[in-house]
Design a protein around this motif. Structure first.
Motif, PDB file in Angstrom:
ATOM      1  N   SER A 153       9.798   6.809  11.950  1.00 25.53           N
ATOM      2  CA  SER A 153      10.581   7.011  10.672  1.00 25.53           C
ATOM      3  C   SER A 153      10.058   5.490   9.883  1.00 25.53           C
ATOM      4  O   SER A 153       9.980   4.519  10.521  1.00 25.53           O
ATOM      5  CB  SER A 153      11.889   6.814  10.670  1.00 25.53           C
ATOM      6  N   HIS A 154       9.856   5.636   8.426  1.00 26.13           N
ATOM      7  CA  HIS A 154       9.335   4.461   7.933  1.00 26.13           C
ATOM      8  C   HIS A 154      10.221   4.112   6.750  1.00 26.13           C
ATOM      9  O   HIS A 154      10.618   2.837   6.508  1.00 26.13           O
ATOM     10  CB  HIS A 154       7.966   4.766   7.266  1.00 26.13           C
ATOM     11  N   HIS A 155      10.663   4.977   5.766  1.00 23.79           N
ATOM     12  CA  HIS A 155      11.378   4.452   4.495  1.00 23.79           C
ATOM     13  C   HIS A 155      12.610   4.957   4.270  1.00 23.79           C
ATOM     14  O   HIS A 155      12.766   6.174   3.726  1.00 23.79           O
ATOM     15  CB  HIS A 155      10.317   4.862   3.361  1.00 23.79           C
ATOM     16  N   PRO A 156      13.758   4.342   4.464  1.00 30.88           N
ATOM     17  CA  PRO A 156      14.983   4.484   4.279  1.00 30.88           C
ATOM     18  C   PRO A 156      15.251   4.435   2.548  1.00 30.88           C
ATOM     19  O   PRO A 156      14.565   3.696   2.012  1.00 30.88           O
ATOM     20  CB  PRO A 156      15.836   3.596   4.748  1.00 30.88           C
TER      21      PRO A 156
ATOM     22  N   ASN B 188       9.014  -8.026   8.853  1.00 32.73           N
ATOM     23  CA  ASN B 188       7.923  -8.559   9.613  1.00 32.73           C
ATOM     24  C   ASN B 188       7.579  -7.927  10.822  1.00 32.73           C
ATOM     25  O   ASN B 188       8.373  -7.411  11.534  1.00 32.73           O
ATOM     26  CB  ASN B 188       8.130 -10.146   9.809  1.00 32.73           C
ATOM     27  N   LYS B 189       6.084  -8.135  10.991  1.00 30.61           N
ATOM     28  CA  LYS B 189       5.666  -7.474  12.200  1.00 30.61           C
ATOM     29  C   LYS B 189       5.416  -7.993  13.281  1.00 30.61           C
ATOM     30  O   LYS B 189       5.472  -7.662  14.421  1.00 30.61           O
ATOM     31  CB  LYS B 189       4.132  -6.773  11.629  1.00 30.61           C
ATOM     32  N   ILE B 190       5.382  -9.507  13.379  1.00 28.93           N
ATOM     33  CA  ILE B 190       4.941 -10.242  14.433  1.00 28.93           C
ATOM     34  C   ILE B 190       5.781 -11.408  14.451  1.00 28.93           C
ATOM     35  O   ILE B 190       6.190 -12.097  13.371  1.00 28.93           O
ATOM     36  CB  ILE B 190       3.445 -10.621  14.258  1.00 28.93           C
TER      37      ILE B 190
ATOM     38  N   ILE C 241       4.268 -10.090   6.949  1.00 33.54           N
ATOM     39  CA  ILE C 241       5.263  -9.098   6.401  1.00 33.54           C
ATOM     40  C   ILE C 241       4.644  -7.861   5.739  1.00 33.54           C
ATOM     41  O   ILE C 241       3.646  -7.823   5.555  1.00 33.54           O
ATOM     42  CB  ILE C 241       5.830 -10.048   5.277  1.00 33.54           C
ATOM     43  N   GLY C 242       5.581  -6.718   6.128  1.00 29.88           N
ATOM     44  CA  GLY C 242       5.165  -5.467   5.404  1.00 29.88           C
ATOM     45  C   GLY C 242       5.874  -5.281   4.132  1.00 29.88           C
ATOM     46  O   GLY C 242       5.379  -5.844   3.284  1.00 29.88           O
ATOM     47  N   HIS C 243       7.093  -4.486   4.269  1.00 31.55           N
ATOM     48  CA  HIS C 243       7.702  -4.218   3.151  1.00 31.55           C
ATOM     49  C   HIS C 243       8.440  -5.452   2.943  1.00 31.55           C
ATOM     50  O   HIS C 243       8.722  -6.295   3.980  1.00 31.55           O
ATOM     51  CB  HIS C 243       8.435  -2.983   3.166  1.00 31.55           C
ATOM     52  N   LEU C 244       9.323  -5.432   1.781  1.00 32.05           N
ATOM     53  CA  LEU C 244      10.276  -6.586   1.477  1.00 32.05           C
ATOM     54  C   LEU C 244      11.398  -5.565   0.937  1.00 32.05           C
ATOM     55  O   LEU C 244      11.145  -4.653   0.227  1.00 32.05           O
ATOM     56  CB  LEU C 244      10.074  -7.769   0.941  1.00 32.05           C
TER      57      LEU C 244
ATOM     58  N   ASP D 258      -0.197   7.123   0.087  1.00 34.90           N
ATOM     59  CA  ASP D 258       0.632   6.005   0.786  1.00 34.90           C
ATOM     60  C   ASP D 258       1.909   5.713   0.620  1.00 34.90           C
ATOM     61  O   ASP D 258       2.922   5.872   1.488  1.00 34.90           O
ATOM     62  CB  ASP D 258      -0.263   4.724   0.841  1.00 34.90           C
ATOM     63  N   LEU D 259       2.349   5.354  -0.517  1.00 36.54           N
ATOM     64  CA  LEU D 259       3.809   5.220  -0.715  1.00 36.54           C
ATOM     65  C   LEU D 259       3.854   5.932  -2.079  1.00 36.54           C
ATOM     66  O   LEU D 259       3.041   6.076  -3.117  1.00 36.54           O
ATOM     67  CB  LEU D 259       3.897   3.639  -0.735  1.00 36.54           C
ATOM     68  N   ALA D 260       5.299   5.770  -2.670  1.00 37.46           N
ATOM     69  CA  ALA D 260       5.654   6.312  -3.783  1.00 37.46           C
ATOM     70  C   ALA D 260       6.911   5.482  -4.400  1.00 37.46           C
ATOM     71  O   ALA D 260       7.713   5.098  -3.871  1.00 37.46           O
ATOM     72  CB  ALA D 260       5.849   7.728  -3.678  1.00 37.46           C
TER      73      ALA D 260
ATOM     74  N   PRO E  44      -4.291   0.375  -2.405  1.00 39.37           N
ATOM     75  CA  PRO E  44      -2.925  -0.045  -2.773  1.00 39.37           C
ATOM     76  C   PRO E  44      -1.874   0.584  -1.618  1.00 39.37           C
ATOM     77  O   PRO E  44      -2.184   1.621  -1.151  1.00 39.37           O
ATOM     78  CB  PRO E  44      -2.602   0.320  -4.025  1.00 39.37           C
ATOM     79  N   HIS E  45      -1.023  -0.280  -1.254  1.00 41.32           N
ATOM     80  CA  HIS E  45       0.140   0.243  -0.280  1.00 41.32           C
ATOM     81  C   HIS E  45       1.430   0.629  -1.085  1.00 41.32           C
ATOM     82  O   HIS E  45       1.460   1.648  -1.755  1.00 41.32           O
ATOM     83  CB  HIS E  45       0.478  -0.764   0.725  1.00 41.32           C
ATOM     84  N   GLY E  46       2.117  -0.504  -1.635  1.00 40.97           N
ATOM     85  CA  GLY E  46       3.255  -0.110  -2.564  1.00 40.97           C
ATOM     86  C   GLY E  46       3.088   0.167  -3.874  1.00 40.97           C
ATOM     87  O   GLY E  46       2.119  -0.323  -4.462  1.00 40.97           O
TER      88      GLY E  46
ATOM     89  N   ASN F 247       3.834  12.206   6.758  1.00 37.44           N
ATOM     90  CA  ASN F 247       4.631  12.214   5.700  1.00 37.44           C
ATOM     91  C   ASN F 247       5.031  10.470   5.364  1.00 37.44           C
ATOM     92  O   ASN F 247       6.108  10.360   5.789  1.00 37.44           O
ATOM     93  CB  ASN F 247       5.991  13.039   5.840  1.00 37.44           C
ATOM     94  N   HIS F 248       4.144  10.176   4.718  1.00 36.40           N
ATOM     95  CA  HIS F 248       4.247   8.527   4.752  1.00 36.40           C
ATOM     96  C   HIS F 248       5.188   8.546   3.217  1.00 36.40           C
ATOM     97  O   HIS F 248       5.925   7.555   3.429  1.00 36.40           O
ATOM     98  CB  HIS F 248       2.890   7.696   4.850  1.00 36.40           C
ATOM     99  N   ALA F 249       4.430   8.857   2.286  1.00 33.34           N
ATOM    100  CA  ALA F 249       4.751   8.443   0.779  1.00 33.34           C
ATOM    101  C   ALA F 249       6.097   9.217   0.717  1.00 33.34           C
ATOM    102  O   ALA F 249       6.231  10.193  -0.222  1.00 33.34           O
ATOM    103  CB  ALA F 249       3.768   8.882  -0.362  1.00 33.34           C
TER     104      ALA F 249
ATOM    105  N   GLY G 133      12.995  -1.486  16.866  1.00 36.10           N
ATOM    106  CA  GLY G 133      11.618  -0.757  16.408  1.00 36.10           C
ATOM    107  C   GLY G 133      11.006  -1.561  15.541  1.00 36.10           C
ATOM    108  O   GLY G 133      10.747  -2.813  15.442  1.00 36.10           O
ATOM    109  N   GLU G 134      10.365  -0.863  14.494  1.00 35.30           N
ATOM    110  CA  GLU G 134       9.683  -1.445  13.462  1.00 35.30           C
ATOM    111  C   GLU G 134      10.445  -1.372  12.211  1.00 35.30           C
ATOM    112  O   GLU G 134      10.522  -0.251  11.755  1.00 35.30           O
ATOM    113  CB  GLU G 134       8.117  -1.002  13.500  1.00 35.30           C
ATOM    114  N   PRO G 135      10.722  -2.514  11.456  1.00 36.03           N
ATOM    115  CA  PRO G 135      11.631  -2.306  10.499  1.00 36.03           C
ATOM    116  C   PRO G 135      10.645  -2.301   9.161  1.00 36.03           C
ATOM    117  O   PRO G 135      10.594  -3.129   8.397  1.00 36.03           O
ATOM    118  CB  PRO G 135      12.462  -3.660  10.305  1.00 36.03           C
ATOM    119  N   HIS G 136      10.058  -0.981   9.039  1.00 33.99           N
ATOM    120  CA  HIS G 136       8.978  -0.812   7.900  1.00 33.99           C
ATOM    121  C   HIS G 136       9.776  -1.300   6.539  1.00 33.99           C
ATOM    122  O   HIS G 136       9.091  -2.003   5.713  1.00 33.99           O
ATOM    123  CB  HIS G 136       8.700   0.626   7.879  1.00 33.99           C
ATOM    124  N   TYR G 137      10.680  -0.747   6.398  1.00 30.26           N
ATOM    125  CA  TYR G 137      11.523  -0.947   4.926  1.00 30.26           C
ATOM    126  C   TYR G 137      12.904  -0.791   5.155  1.00 30.26           C
ATOM    127  O   TYR G 137      13.559  -0.127   6.355  1.00 30.26           O
ATOM    128  CB  TYR G 137      10.774   0.404   4.050  1.00 30.26           C
TER     129      TYR G 137
HETATM  130  S1  RUQ Z   1       4.884   1.333   5.980  1.00 31.60           S
HETATM  131  S2  RUQ Z   1       4.872  -1.915   6.318  1.00 31.60           S
HETATM  132 CU1  RUQ Z   1       4.880   2.825   6.364  1.00 31.60          CU
HETATM  133 CU2  RUQ Z   1       5.508   1.437   4.355  1.00 31.60          CU
HETATM  134 CU3  RUQ Z   1       5.212  -0.002   7.326  1.00 31.60          CU
END
Ligand code: RUQ
Ligand code: CUA
Length: 653
Positions: free
Chosen positions: A112-115, A460-462, A438-441, A228-230, A331-333, A161-163, A498-502
């Motif tokens: 899961s990625h984006h609350p 952050n990832k690391i 850092i990934g998202h903020l 990627d994102l929306a 682009p990501h975000g 289902n990322h975006a 886990g990984e706090p993507h967002y």
């Molecule tokens: S992402 S930085 Cu899937 Cu939006 Cu992780």
């Protein structure tokens, strides 16, 4: 703070990017890694007091959502969503198993990625939280009064289902776009035919305004890029939703190199109101699709149904539905500022953040100022839509959020920092290093019309060298940064699950008084509930045995059961008779081959158990509920198959 050279030593920078960073990375902010003198008091929440905000963070590859208090960073709850959780028997109890059904069968895990908090008029309304399942495409809805998952909808014709699942201004829709283009609908073709056969899909999932119930409204068949994102628009951009894309090169192998060639990829700007019109005008095609819809009913029991068919719009058949806005480089975000006028995107492989303007987009559309068309989608000219560029903000810009004073904050994955800049002239104002990658903020309320501001949280990832080492696997981390002054000020590090993507956060006062404390026993509609000890019983039907059991401090009824046989399917239906806040009871039996149960006050949960050997086995309460919790136990006798032992059980006289 660490230097550029130590970033390289830490393996966070490689090759040409490292060289570029060493060349340009001087003169960075020297804010202390540990924050300034009064940081401790800024995050200290005295014993017995509440945090000011709830933060909901993605659990990443744990598939769950974690709830933290801010500013303390205290972990308050893990909400199970896409993965089984033995702590709460989610995905193990008979009432919750249907939540994890999909068209691929029962799936006990997702990523899961984006609350995303539900919104009314562009403000967080505290009703629901949505989150995406990335691997097996799904969207989930969590009820914020209960902090439990109430619904999961699978997204057909998608892969990754990322975006997703960003919500529109009034929660009309949550969006979902495919990250990995695939043959759609799926078919058996050679991967070398990517360009001919692979395509993307953008889905609009309607949200019932009263109940929150999800339904697939329509899908848009898109070129075979990676989406990627929306972020949906608001105010002047309400009715639009923006999706970043990469791999506009449409390659299928070694994407890290081959999908990084084009100088510009695209933001797909989707006019979903136009989509609604085309749908009403019958322009959608009926595609075959099979997808699961899972929900929890009023009896607190989950159901799963398999739905079929999807309405798919081709952009060429619906002029005005989609436009491409050229945007540098993978682009990501993509993020919309509080006014709704500006659309910011960080080209993660370019050292710029660009800001497009919805007014300019609309003018360019009116003037038909197109550079070319791709699959019937007009490509607008970059110069025609761009408002400004933040020059050399840092390396690897990923994601931007906004405060209430016209400033934006962008995460820089490669240079591990947050950069603050002014939206109206794209001028960098401040920067602060974060530890690390850092990934998202997240600015509190940073995607709404009225951000609360106050803090930005780095996800952050690391965390090498930030915490006591714990073997090869280290916790990932969030960092809380004060943004009330001109300079950002680091306050706190805290580890995450886990990984706090967002993450998204909301004022505690918006939801804390709505929290359900118990389920009303009188209204318990579970078909296997018993509401008094005298109703408890054990019933055999062939090889199936139903145990209707109650739990209350500090005993189970019945607590002695005989007449079970090896190989029986035994269903333990445990009703918690308590009507007091924070008094769950647990239930576990020796050899239970799935989980324990954790039963909330007034609730019924069912554990299935197939005993495999004769003997007398204890069961007990797993949640310390009273001074006599240790006494909250009983025995079940298991006899060989076809033994003549009758079913007996003790109930109070
Ligand atoms: S992402 S930085 Cu899937 Cu939006 Cu992780
Ligand atoms: Cu009930 Cu311990």
């Amino acid at each position: 703070m660490l230097h550029a050279r130590s970033w390289i030593r830490h393996g966070l920078l490689t090759g040409a990017l490292a060289a570029a960073f060493v060349a340009t990375g001087c003169g960075r902010n020297t804010t202390q890694a540990g924050g300034t003198g009064d940081a401790a008091s800024r995050v200290y929440v005295p014993p017995g007091q509440y945090d000011e905000f709830y933060m909901f963070a993605s659990g990443g590859y744990s598939g769950q959502v974690a709830v933290y208090g801010l500013p303390s960073g205290r972990l308050l709850r893990v909400i199970p969503v896409f993965s089984q959780d033995p702590e709460k028997a989610y995905g193990y109890s008979e009432q919750s198993k249907p939540m994890l059904q999909t068209s691929y069968g029962f799936i006990p895990w997702d990523d899961s990625h984006h609350p995303s908090l539900s919104k009314t008029d562009g403000l967080n309304d505290g009703r629901w939280l949505f989150i995406n399942g990335n691997n097996t495409p799904r969207v989930a809805r969590i009820d914020l009064a209960e902090m439990n998952t109430k619904e999961i909808l699978e997204i057909p014709n998608a892969a990754g289902n990322h975006a997703s699942p960003f919500v529109t201004q009034g929660t009309e829709y949550v969006v979902a776009a495919t990250r990995f283009s695939v043959p759609t609908p799926q078919k058996d073709v050679s991967i070398t035919t990517y360009k001919e056969n692979f395509s993307g899909q953008i889905s609009f999932v309607a949200v019932d305004p009263k109940t929150g119930r999800l339904s697939l409204a329509f899908q848009i068949h898109m070129p075979g890029f990676d989406y990627d994102l929306a972020r949906p628009g608001k105010g002047p951009s309400h009715g639009w939703a923006f999706f970043t894309s990469y791999n506009t090169e449409q390659v299928a192998t070694l994407k890290e190199r081959n999908a990084s060639q084009n100088d510009k990829d695209f933001i797909a700007a989707v006019n979903w109101k136009q989509g609604e019109q085309c749908l009403a005008a019958g322009k959608a095609k009926a595609w075959t699709a099979k997808y699961a819809h899972n929900w929890v009913d009023e009896a607190d029991v989950a159901h799963s149904e398999m739905l079929t068919g999807s309405k798919v719009l081709e952009p060429a058949d619906c002029p005005g539905l989609v436009y491409f806005l050229p945007t540098p480089k993978s682009p990501h975000g993509v993020d919309v500022d509080p006014t709704g006028e500006f659309i910011a995107a960080g080209g993660k492989l370019a050292a710029t953040v660009v800001v497009h303007s919805i007014t300019k987009v609309q003018e360019a559309i009116a003037a038909k100022d197109f550079e070319r068309e791709i699959n019937g989608i007009p490509v607008l000219k970059y110069e025609a839509v761009n408002f400004c560029e933040v020059k050399e903000p840092g390396l690897g810009p990923l994601h931007t959020e906004f405060d209430a004073s016209g400033n934006a904050y962008t995460s820089m994955f490669i240079s591990s920092e947050i950069v603050k800049w002014r939206v109206k002239d794209c001028t960098v104002l401040d920067r602060i290093p974060v530890y690390y990658s850092i990934g998202h903020l997240m600015v509190i309320g940073g995607d709404t019309r009225k951000p609360d501001g106050k803090y930005v949280v780095a996800l952050n990832k690391i965390t090498k060298d930030r915490y006591l080492p714990t073997g090869p696997e280290l916790a990932q981390a969030a960092q809380l940064i004060d943004i009330t002054g001109d300079k950002m000020n680091m306050l706190l590090d805290f580890p995450t699950i886990g990984e706090p993507h967002y993450a998204q956060a909301i004022l505690a006062s918006a939801i804390k008084d709505k929290q359900i404390k118990t389920f009303a026993l009188a209204e318990n509609k579970d078909p296997f509930a018993v509401k008094a000890e005298k109703e408890t019983r054990v019933e055999r039907k062939g090889n199936v045995v139903h145990v209707y059991m109650t739990a209350i401090r500090s005993h189970f009824v019945p607590d002695n059961i005989e007449g079970i046989q090896v190989g029986d399917s035994v269903y333990w239906h445990v009703t918690n008779l308590e009507q007091d806040w924070d008094v769950p009871h647990g239930f576990a039996v020796t050899g239970a081959n799935n989980a324990e149960l954790l039963v909330m006050p007034g609730q019924t949960r069912t554990l299935a158990w197939v005993p495999d050997r004769p003997g007398v086995f204890p069961f007990y309460c797993t949640d310390f509920c009273s001074a006599l919790h240790q006494e909250m136990q009983g025995y079940v006798r298991v006899s060989p198959r076809n033994s003549g032992v009758n079913v007996t059980f003790n109930t109070p006289k």
